[in-house]
Design a protein around this motif. Structure first.
Motif, PDB file in Angstrom:
ATOM      1  N   LEU A  55      -5.176 -13.874   0.388  1.00  0.00           N
ATOM      2  CA  LEU A  55      -5.085 -12.458   0.390  1.00  0.00           C
ATOM      3  C   LEU A  55      -3.854 -11.875   0.799  1.00  0.00           C
ATOM      4  O   LEU A  55      -2.972 -11.091   0.077  1.00  0.00           O
ATOM      5  N   LEU A  56      -3.175 -12.002   1.943  1.00  0.00           N
ATOM      6  CA  LEU A  56      -2.196 -11.928   2.514  1.00  0.00           C
ATOM      7  C   LEU A  56      -0.949 -12.152   1.543  1.00  0.00           C
ATOM      8  O   LEU A  56      -0.198 -11.293   1.157  1.00  0.00           O
ATOM      9  N   ASP A  57      -0.842 -13.242   0.995  1.00  0.00           N
ATOM     10  CA  ASP A  57       0.232 -13.863  -0.104  1.00  0.00           C
ATOM     11  C   ASP A  57       0.068 -12.940  -1.267  1.00  0.00           C
ATOM     12  O   ASP A  57       1.333 -12.431  -1.554  1.00  0.00           O
ATOM     13  N   THR A  58      -0.884 -12.738  -1.999  1.00  0.00           N
ATOM     14  CA  THR A  58      -1.123 -11.990  -3.037  1.00  0.00           C
ATOM     15  C   THR A  58      -0.806 -10.505  -3.005  1.00  0.00           C
ATOM     16  O   THR A  58      -0.005 -10.003  -3.816  1.00  0.00           O
ATOM     17  N   ILE A  59      -1.145 -10.047  -1.746  1.00  0.00           N
ATOM     18  CA  ILE A  59      -0.764  -8.548  -1.786  1.00  0.00           C
ATOM     19  C   ILE A  59       0.611  -8.268  -1.544  1.00  0.00           C
ATOM     20  O   ILE A  59       1.434  -7.309  -1.989  1.00  0.00           O
ATOM     21  N   GLN A  60       0.970  -9.252  -0.470  1.00  0.00           N
ATOM     22  CA  GLN A  60       2.550  -8.942  -0.140  1.00  0.00           C
ATOM     23  C   GLN A  60       3.449  -9.283  -1.248  1.00  0.00           C
ATOM     24  O   GLN A  60       4.376  -8.545  -1.384  1.00  0.00           O
ATOM     25  N   MET A  61       3.165 -10.219  -2.097  1.00  0.00           N
ATOM     26  CA  MET A  61       4.117 -10.605  -3.306  1.00  0.00           C
ATOM     27  C   MET A  61       3.958  -9.675  -4.353  1.00  0.00           C
ATOM     28  O   MET A  61       4.763  -9.809  -5.380  1.00  0.00           O
ATOM     29  N   ALA A  62       2.969  -8.760  -4.510  1.00  0.00           N
ATOM     30  CA  ALA A  62       2.881  -7.944  -5.475  1.00  0.00           C
ATOM     31  C   ALA A  62       3.592  -6.716  -5.305  1.00  0.00           C
ATOM     32  O   ALA A  62       3.793  -5.704  -6.171  1.00  0.00           O
ATOM     33  N   HIS A  63       4.406  -6.549  -4.258  1.00  0.00           N
ATOM     34  CA  HIS A  63       5.343  -5.322  -3.836  1.00  0.00           C
ATOM     35  C   HIS A  63       4.667  -4.169  -3.962  1.00  0.00           C
ATOM     36  O   HIS A  63       5.168  -3.293  -4.570  1.00  0.00           O
ATOM     37  N   LEU A  64       3.266  -4.104  -3.553  1.00  0.00           N
ATOM     38  CA  LEU A  64       2.693  -2.615  -3.640  1.00  0.00           C
ATOM     39  C   LEU A  64       3.326  -1.806  -2.503  1.00  0.00           C
ATOM     40  O   LEU A  64       3.277  -0.545  -2.821  1.00  0.00           O
ATOM     41  N   PHE A  65       3.897  -2.399  -1.603  1.00  0.00           N
ATOM     42  CA  PHE A  65       4.470  -1.235  -0.413  1.00  0.00           C
ATOM     43  C   PHE A  65       6.041  -1.715  -0.382  1.00  0.00           C
ATOM     44  O   PHE A  65       6.197  -2.898  -0.463  1.00  0.00           O
ATOM     45  N   ARG A  66       6.836  -0.674   0.023  1.00  0.00           N
ATOM     46  CA  ARG A  66       8.325  -1.119   0.103  1.00  0.00           C
ATOM     47  C   ARG A  66       8.274  -1.691   1.454  1.00  0.00           C
ATOM     48  O   ARG A  66       9.236  -2.455   1.232  1.00  0.00           O
ATOM     49  N   ASP A  67       7.642  -1.630   2.352  1.00  0.00           N
ATOM     50  CA  ASP A  67       7.714  -2.210   3.611  1.00  0.00           C
ATOM     51  C   ASP A  67       6.562  -3.160   3.832  1.00  0.00           C
ATOM     52  O   ASP A  67       5.524  -2.643   3.762  1.00  0.00           O
ATOM     53  N   SER A  68       6.838  -4.402   3.863  1.00  0.00           N
ATOM     54  CA  SER A  68       5.674  -5.509   4.276  1.00  0.00           C
ATOM     55  C   SER A  68       4.835  -5.063   5.547  1.00  0.00           C
ATOM     56  O   SER A  68       3.458  -5.617   5.321  1.00  0.00           O
ATOM     57  N   LYS A  69       5.195  -4.498   6.241  1.00  0.00           N
ATOM     58  CA  LYS A  69       4.654  -4.035   7.503  1.00  0.00           C
ATOM     59  C   LYS A  69       3.531  -3.338   7.040  1.00  0.00           C
ATOM     60  O   LYS A  69       2.548  -3.253   8.034  1.00  0.00           O
ATOM     61  N   THR A  70       3.682  -2.366   6.332  1.00  0.00           N
ATOM     62  CA  THR A  70       2.686  -1.480   5.973  1.00  0.00           C
ATOM     63  C   THR A  70       1.263  -2.044   5.481  1.00  0.00           C
ATOM     64  O   THR A  70       0.204  -1.584   6.353  1.00  0.00           O
ATOM     65  N   PHE A  71       1.058  -2.908   4.810  1.00  0.00           N
ATOM     66  CA  PHE A  71      -0.169  -3.690   4.446  1.00  0.00           C
ATOM     67  C   PHE A  71      -0.765  -4.126   5.636  1.00  0.00           C
ATOM     68  O   PHE A  71      -2.059  -4.030   6.081  1.00  0.00           O
ATOM     69  N   VAL A  72       0.016  -5.042   6.624  1.00  0.00           N
ATOM     70  CA  VAL A  72      -0.671  -5.648   7.757  1.00  0.00           C
ATOM     71  C   VAL A  72      -1.118  -4.605   9.020  1.00  0.00           C
ATOM     72  O   VAL A  72      -1.748  -5.170   9.981  1.00  0.00           O
ATOM     73  N   ASP A  73      -0.686  -3.342   8.872  1.00  0.00           N
ATOM     74  CA  ASP A  73      -1.103  -2.467  10.068  1.00  0.00           C
ATOM     75  C   ASP A  73      -2.193  -1.658   9.310  1.00  0.00           C
ATOM     76  O   ASP A  73      -2.754  -0.653  10.062  1.00  0.00           O
ATOM     77  N   MET A  74      -2.753  -1.780   8.249  1.00  0.00           N
ATOM     78  CA  MET A  74      -4.081  -1.131   7.857  1.00  0.00           C
ATOM     79  C   MET A  74      -5.171  -1.781   8.195  1.00  0.00           C
ATOM     80  O   MET A  74      -5.513  -2.739   8.202  1.00  0.00           O
ATOM     81  N   LYS A  75      -6.245  -0.657   8.467  1.00  0.00           N
ATOM     82  CA  LYS A  75      -7.590  -1.107   9.059  1.00  0.00           C
ATOM     83  C   LYS A  75      -8.409  -1.567   7.774  1.00  0.00           C
ATOM     84  O   LYS A  75      -8.400  -1.113   6.936  1.00  0.00           O
ATOM     85  N   LEU A  76      -9.188  -2.533   8.215  1.00  0.00           N
ATOM     86  CA  LEU A  76     -10.164  -3.188   7.331  1.00  0.00           C
ATOM     87  C   LEU A  76     -11.363  -2.205   7.299  1.00  0.00           C
ATOM     88  O   LEU A  76     -11.824  -1.281   8.375  1.00  0.00           O
ATOM     89  N   LYS A  77     -11.863  -2.053   6.282  1.00  0.00           N
ATOM     90  CA  LYS A  77     -13.242  -1.217   5.995  1.00  0.00           C
ATOM     91  C   LYS A  77     -14.503  -2.284   6.059  1.00  0.00           C
ATOM     92  O   LYS A  77     -15.572  -1.674   6.285  1.00  0.00           O
ATOM     93  N   LEU A  78     -14.199  -3.655   5.879  1.00  0.00           N
ATOM     94  CA  LEU A  78     -15.502  -4.550   6.016  1.00  0.00           C
ATOM     95  C   LEU A  78     -15.079  -5.727   6.790  1.00  0.00           C
ATOM     96  O   LEU A  78     -13.719  -5.747   6.997  1.00  0.00           O
ATOM     97  N   PRO A  79     -15.889  -6.415   7.550  1.00  0.00           N
ATOM     98  CA  PRO A  79     -15.415  -7.326   8.129  1.00  0.00           C
ATOM     99  C   PRO A  79     -14.578  -8.420   7.374  1.00  0.00           C
ATOM    100  O   PRO A  79     -14.571  -8.421   6.448  1.00  0.00           O
ATOM    101  N   PRO A  80     -13.679  -9.192   8.058  1.00  0.00           N
ATOM    102  CA  PRO A  80     -12.706  -9.878   7.490  1.00  0.00           C
ATOM    103  C   PRO A  80     -13.219 -11.162   6.455  1.00  0.00           C
ATOM    104  O   PRO A  80     -12.804 -11.020   5.616  1.00  0.00           O
ATOM    105  N   GLU A  81     -14.448 -11.757   7.039  1.00  0.00           N
ATOM    106  CA  GLU A  81     -14.953 -12.635   6.145  1.00  0.00           C
ATOM    107  C   GLU A  81     -15.511 -12.138   4.672  1.00  0.00           C
ATOM    108  O   GLU A  81     -15.391 -12.748   3.889  1.00  0.00           O
ATOM    109  N   GLN A  82     -16.276 -10.870   4.838  1.00  0.00           N
ATOM    110  CA  GLN A  82     -16.504 -10.193   3.852  1.00  0.00           C
ATOM    111  C   GLN A  82     -15.484  -9.842   2.806  1.00  0.00           C
ATOM    112  O   GLN A  82     -15.558  -9.957   1.683  1.00  0.00           O
ATOM    113  N   THR A  83     -14.335  -9.338   3.460  1.00  0.00           N
ATOM    114  CA  THR A  83     -13.322  -8.930   2.772  1.00  0.00           C
ATOM    115  C   THR A  83     -12.589 -10.186   2.211  1.00  0.00           C
ATOM    116  O   THR A  83     -12.304 -10.003   0.619  1.00  0.00           O
ATOM    117  N   ASN A  84     -12.483 -11.336   2.698  1.00  0.00           N
ATOM    118  CA  ASN A  84     -12.045 -12.421   2.153  1.00  0.00           C
ATOM    119  C   ASN A  84     -12.854 -13.046   0.995  1.00  0.00           C
ATOM    120  O   ASN A  84     -12.508 -13.194  -0.409  1.00  0.00           O
TER     121      ASN A  84
END
Length: 528
Positions: A55-84
């Motif tokens: 998940l981390l690799d796919t989102i970060q390599m898609a260049h959705l955010f100019r700064d990679s730090k943006t994504f990893v600082d966002m809060k989850l809406k669901l538990p991590p297991e469910q998100t995965n």
């Protein structure tokens, strides 16, 4: 000039040249609660989202955010297991080739906006006119000091209750007290930066805020075994220059609350031993420390950027080594700089593909570790723990011997980083070449010779000729810790080191005068 650092922190670090409080609460430090670094990282469910994985690799390599730090600082809406699990379903539905828009939709459905973990917090001990202001005579500097002091009000953050109730929804590391953040893209604490923040808070008479931050760090060592690079779980496998002991010494010096320092001894010892057990290398048959990281893969907060620089390497093994060098440089706090380049000829010309941080023995890291051992010894002395005082004084002496044998360079007249690959000193200017003066990691009996040597070094390189401050290196590479950039922590290290040297010289001169004067009186008495 500083693309990766918030302006607010830089403004706060500068006043350490001017600004250099804490409640009566007790801290309960239980050494049995200190847990191993490996175990604690296994206990962080959110790491499967923020630290590694498809998940981390796919989102970060898609260049959705100019700064990679943006994504990893966002809060989850669901538990991590469910998100995965939802992500794996999503990938199957899109034949493992989702479009950018589909990924944006997935992120919007599963992650919240930035900044959900904190609310702004006004420190309850902020003072509009702390006493240090009255010691500034120049009216412009006085106003500057007042303006800097006002910034504290903008940088306070307090975690919301949900962080403690549902920590697995966040990449933030829960801490018990509010914190002063660097500002800009840095929405959490950073370890070595906090040394100067603590100094500034103490000079600003914000004792309660400073003590709260120290208690935060103490609690983190109790959980992790050391203090991570910053206050996010994706930093949890690397540290930064270990300045907690220096922070606590500053607090004790300002408040005379020696008990606070004594109560923190278990934690300070544990952090010191973490470094000496996990970062030691041998140089000229002496044990010294280097920076490093124990995680695998790119830095989550700079994921795409790291992958892109790794494309210069052809094998997965080479790429992984490169990732480790990037993370080791980040652990130094000086990311990035020609200081960490070793090219094929053993020189410092190059780029990020020439990073060899793990093969360079850094002067300041070992000077700081010496300082740690000395502070621990002194606190044990204050507690009348004579055996422990002797133990840590011996450790300090051993490090000092290694620093003198490996890092002191008689020809250059200062300390130099040591290249383990080519087994030679790195004769390139970095302000940290003079850091042992700051931490006291030198032979005080040879202070006159040392002073002459250091002044010659400064004069030779004309370090006092730069109107904006001493640059971090003398090489223009485009990296932010290279020429012409000037960094406040380095100015502090240089100025404090020279001040300590001057004080010791003054004391030596005074003792010499007293001795001469005393001998003259004795001779006169003998004569008559």
């Amino acid at each position: 000039m500083f693309p990766n650092h918030g302006l607010s922190l830089r403004l706060l670090l500068i006043p350490t040249l001017l600004l250099q409080t804490i409640s009566a609460r007790n801290i309960n430090i239980n050494s049995t609660s200190l847990r191993s670094y490996t175990n604690i990282t296994k206990d962080i469910p959110a790491c499967q989202i923020y630290c590694y994985g498809r998940l981390l690799d796919t989102i970060q390599m898609a260049h959705l955010f100019r700064d990679s730090k943006t994504f990893v600082d966002m809060k989850l809406k669901l538990p991590p297991e469910q998100t995965n699990a939802n992500f794996e379903t999503f990938m199957k539905k899109t034949s493992n080739a989702p479009s950018k828009e589909q990924l944006r939709t997935f992120v919007a459905e599963h992650f919240d906006d930035l900044g959900k973990e904190f609310v702004p917090w006004l420190p309850d001990d902020w003072k509009e006119h702390p006493a240090f202001i009255d010691h500034i005579n120049d009216p412009d500097l006085k106003q500057w000091g007042l303006d800097l002091n006002a910034i504290w009000k903008d940088l306070g953050r307090k975690m919301i209750d949900d962080v403690y109730k549902n920590p697995h929804y966040y990449s933030i590391i829960p801490i018990p007290n509010p914190v002063i953040v660097p500002g800009g893209r840095f929405r959490e604490f950073y370890y070595w930066d906090s040394y100067w923040i603590i100094r500034g808070l103490l000079y600003s008479e914000m004792i309660h805020t400073a003590r709260g931050m120290l208690e935060n760090f103490i609690s983190i060592v109790q959980r992790f075994g050391f203090i991570p690079n910053g206050g996010r779980i994706y930093y949890s496998k690397r540290s930064q220059p270990p300045l907690l002991a220096g922070m606590i010494k500053s607090y004790v010096d300002f408040t005379n609350d020696v008990k606070f320092g004594i109560d923190a001894l278990d934690v300070l010892e544990h952090e010191y031993e973490y470094w000496m057990n996990n970062h030691v290398v041998q140089a000229k048959d002496y044990d010294l420390c280097v920076y490093g990281d124990s995680s695998i893969g790119p830095r989550p907060e700079s994921y795409r950027e790291d992958v892109e620089t790794s494309e210069a390497f052809s094998t997965d093994e080479e790429k992984e080594k490169h990732y480790k060098e990037l993370k080791a440089a980040a652990a130094s706090g000086m990311d990035f700089s020609s200081r960490w380049f070793i090219n094929d000829k053993g020189g410092n010309d190059g780029n990020l593909t020439d990073l060899k941080t793990r093969s360079i023995v850094p002067v300041e890291l070992n000077a700081i570790l010496f300082w740690n051992a000395k502070i621990i010894a002194d606190l044990h002395g204050a507690a009348n723990n004579i055996a422990k005082q002797s133990e840590y004084q011996t450790k300090a002496n051993k490090l000092l011997e290694a620093i003198n044998a490996v890092l002191w360079n008689e020809e250059a007249g200062v300390w130099l980083d040591y290249d383990l690959l080519n087994e030679k000193p790195r004769d390139y200017f970095v302000p940290t070449n003079l850091s042992p003066l700051w931490t006291g990691a030198f032979d005080s009996t040879a202070v006159e010779k040392l002073s002459t040597s250091v002044l010659k070094y400064i004069e030779k390189l004309q370090l006092d000729k730069y109107p904006g401050g001493v640059p971090n290196t003398l090489y223009r590479t485009g990296e932010q810790w290279d020429f012409p950039n000037v960094w406040p922590p380095m100015q502090y290290i240089l100025i404090e080191g020279k001040l300590k040297l001057r004080i010791i010289l003054s004391l030596t001169f005074s003792i010499t005068i007293v001795a001469i004067f005393g001998q003259t009186i004795a001779n006169d008495q003998e004569r008559y």
